[in-house]
Scaffold this motif. Structure first.
Motif, short mmCIF file in Angstrom:
data_model
loop_
_atom_site.label_atom_id
_atom_site.label_comp_id
_atom_site.label_asym_id
_atom_site.label_seq_id
_atom_site.Cartn_x
_atom_site.Cartn_y
_atom_site.Cartn_z
N ARG A 3 59.28 37.38 -22.47
CA ARG A 3 60.56 38.04 -22.33
C ARG A 3 61.68 37.07 -22.69
O ARG A 3 61.64 35.91 -22.31
CB ARG A 3 60.71 38.49 -20.88
N MET A 4 62.65 37.55 -23.46
CA MET A 4 63.77 36.72 -23.87
C MET A 4 64.86 36.72 -22.82
O MET A 4 65.09 37.73 -22.17
CB MET A 4 64.37 37.28 -25.16
N ARG A 9 68.89 36.34 -26.51
CA ARG A 9 69.22 37.62 -27.14
C ARG A 9 70.59 37.56 -27.80
O ARG A 9 70.76 37.95 -28.97
CB ARG A 9 69.18 38.72 -26.08
N THR A 10 71.57 37.04 -27.08
CA THR A 10 72.93 36.92 -27.60
C THR A 10 72.97 36.00 -28.81
O THR A 10 73.65 36.28 -29.79
CB THR A 10 73.87 36.40 -26.50
N SER A 52 63.50 34.04 -35.08
CA SER A 52 62.63 33.79 -33.94
C SER A 52 63.29 32.78 -33.01
O SER A 52 64.23 32.09 -33.39
CB SER A 52 61.26 33.30 -34.39
N VAL A 53 62.78 32.70 -31.80
CA VAL A 53 63.27 31.76 -30.79
C VAL A 53 62.21 30.69 -30.58
O VAL A 53 61.04 31.00 -30.44
CB VAL A 53 63.54 32.48 -29.45
N ILE A 65 58.80 32.54 -30.10
CA ILE A 65 58.82 33.97 -29.82
C ILE A 65 59.30 34.69 -31.06
O ILE A 65 60.44 34.50 -31.50
CB ILE A 65 59.74 34.29 -28.63
N GLU A 66 58.44 35.50 -31.63
CA GLU A 66 58.77 36.31 -32.81
C GLU A 66 59.19 37.70 -32.35
O GLU A 66 58.66 38.23 -31.38
CB GLU A 66 57.56 36.45 -33.72
#
Length: 68
Positions: A3-4, A9-10, A52-53, A65-66
């Motif tokens: 979970r982001m 997300r921002t 991605s993160v 995280i894709e």
């Protein structure tokens, strides 16, 4: 799937908004009144953002995280 956070997300939506404002082609069909932010948010919600993160942890491990 991880979970982001709201910050991640921002950051993704902001980075994509900047790309769109600078002339990147949108991945969703724009409407007459859509702004780069609106397009980026719609791309994020449909999980088609080409970003991605990468999380780096203090112990040296990383996690990617894709969205797709």
């Amino acid at each position: 799937m991880q979970r982001m956070t709201r910050f991640e997300r921002t950051r993704l939506i902001s980075a994509r908004s900047l790309q769109l404002a600078l002339g990147a082609p949108p991945l969703v069909k724009p409407t007459d009144n859509s702004t780069p932010y609106d397009l980026a948010k719609e791309e994020f919600e449909k999980a088609i953002l080409p970003l991605s993160v990468i999380r780096r942890f203090p112990d040296g491990t990383t996690e990617r995280i894709e969205l797709q």
